[in-house]
Design a protein around this motif. Structure first.
Motif, short mmCIF file in Angstrom:
data_model
loop_
_atom_site.label_atom_id
_atom_site.label_comp_id
_atom_site.label_asym_id
_atom_site.label_seq_id
_atom_site.Cartn_x
_atom_site.Cartn_y
_atom_site.Cartn_z
N GLY A 233 -7.83 12.60 -11.79
CA GLY A 233 -7.05 11.45 -12.22
C GLY A 233 -7.10 11.23 -13.71
N TYR A 234 -6.39 10.20 -14.16
CA TYR A 234 -6.42 9.81 -15.57
C TYR A 234 -7.67 9.01 -15.90
N ILE A 235 -8.15 8.23 -14.93
CA ILE A 235 -9.22 7.26 -15.18
C ILE A 235 -10.56 7.86 -14.76
N PRO A 236 -11.57 7.84 -15.63
CA PRO A 236 -12.90 8.32 -15.22
C PRO A 236 -13.41 7.53 -14.02
N VAL B 48 -2.57 0.58 -11.84
CA VAL B 48 -1.46 0.80 -12.79
C VAL B 48 -1.67 -0.01 -14.05
N ALA B 49 -2.17 -1.23 -13.92
CA ALA B 49 -2.44 -2.04 -15.12
C ALA B 49 -3.45 -1.35 -16.03
N LEU B 50 -4.48 -0.76 -15.43
CA LEU B 50 -5.51 -0.07 -16.22
C LEU B 50 -4.98 1.24 -16.79
N MET C 104 -4.98 -3.17 -5.07
CA MET C 104 -5.68 -2.11 -5.78
C MET C 104 -4.70 -1.18 -6.49
N GLY C 105 -3.53 -0.93 -5.90
CA GLY C 105 -2.53 -0.12 -6.58
C GLY C 105 -2.06 -0.77 -7.87
#
Length: 257
Positions: free
Chosen positions: A27-30, A214-216, A209-210
């Protein structure tokens, strides 16, 4: 998501996320920075509560749809192995999302699946809620997944988290199709109730959670770059003739139920 998801070392390529059914793109987020469902969600509905009665009512309302075209679409929505998710959102997007025609968008959807799905596991693993098909000793629209689903917490829905995240991101890429994409994202989540794999409250929490994911994601430069590149791909695809392989009338008819 189906089954437990885990991280494993993948040398210089970074963490590799695996699912029992298939490999997921990193993913993009660690992992340590994902939205924390334990902070954002309460527990699932308690026994004998009004919320659980609502869950049962929503489940009962889908029983007449079993064996229908809507149930067939729910089965397609249950399949998170690409290219199926790209196909599921192509009609709403107005272009055929493929690895060949829209590679940045295709890759973006794969990575968002990982981030949104993994964001649900704090609560999933804490409460390990039993799924409706187990409670009622029934089946789902995807029997092959049932052995894993029996061991995987129902609340919140990882499929729904991914579907709603896709809808939000795709609408950002193609705002002219925002309403169609939002509706498809909602229908994608409801497919989990139609499939008898999730309760309605699982789906509602999955959308939370979705959206949080997306906000993050907006804070990650790689994501922003992929959004910009995907927008250009979509604009180029829109300039071509509509893809003959899309059967949007049949999808619309199924989802109208």
């Amino acid at each position: 998501m189906t089954g437990a998801i885990s991280y494993a070392a993948d040398n210089a390529a970074g963490p590799k996320v695996t699912d029992p059914h298939f490999d997921l793109a990193p993913g993009y987020i660690p992992k340590e920075s994902l939205p924390n469902s334990l902070d954002l969600l309460g527990p699932p509905p308690a026994a004998s509560s009004a919320a659980l009665a609502r869950d049962e009512e929503a489940r009962t309302a889908t029983i007449p749809l079993r064996g229908s075209a809507r149930a067939t679409q729910a089965r397609l929505d249950a399949d998170l192995q690409f290219p199926q998710p790209a196909k599921n959102f192509s009609c709403a997007m107005g272009v055929d999302i493929t690895e060949a025609q829209t590679p940045h968008l295709y890759r973006l959807m794969q990575k968002v699946l990982t981030d949104a799905g993994l964001s649900t596991y704090g609560v999933k693993n804490t409460y390990n809620r039993v799924r409706p098909f187990v409670v009622h000793n029934e089946g789902t629209c995807f029997p092959d997944q049932e052995p894993l689903l029996r061991k995987d917490g129902s609340y919140p829905s990882g499929h729904t988290a991914a579907g709603w995240a896709w809808a939000l991101v795709l609408a950002e890429i193609n705002p002219a199709r925002a309403n169609q994409l939002f509706k498809r994202g909602l229908d994608f989540g409801q497919s989990r109730v139609v499939c008898n794999a999730h309760w309605q409250s699982d789906v509602d929490a999955g959308r939370t959670m979705g959206a949080a994911t997306v906000a993050l994601l907006q804070t990650y430069p790689e994501f922003r770059a992929d959004v910009d590149a995907a927008r250009k791909e979509v604009q180029a695809a829109q300039a071509k003739q509509p893809a003959a392989g899309l059967n949007c009338k049949a999808e619309d008819a199924a989802l109208s139920n």
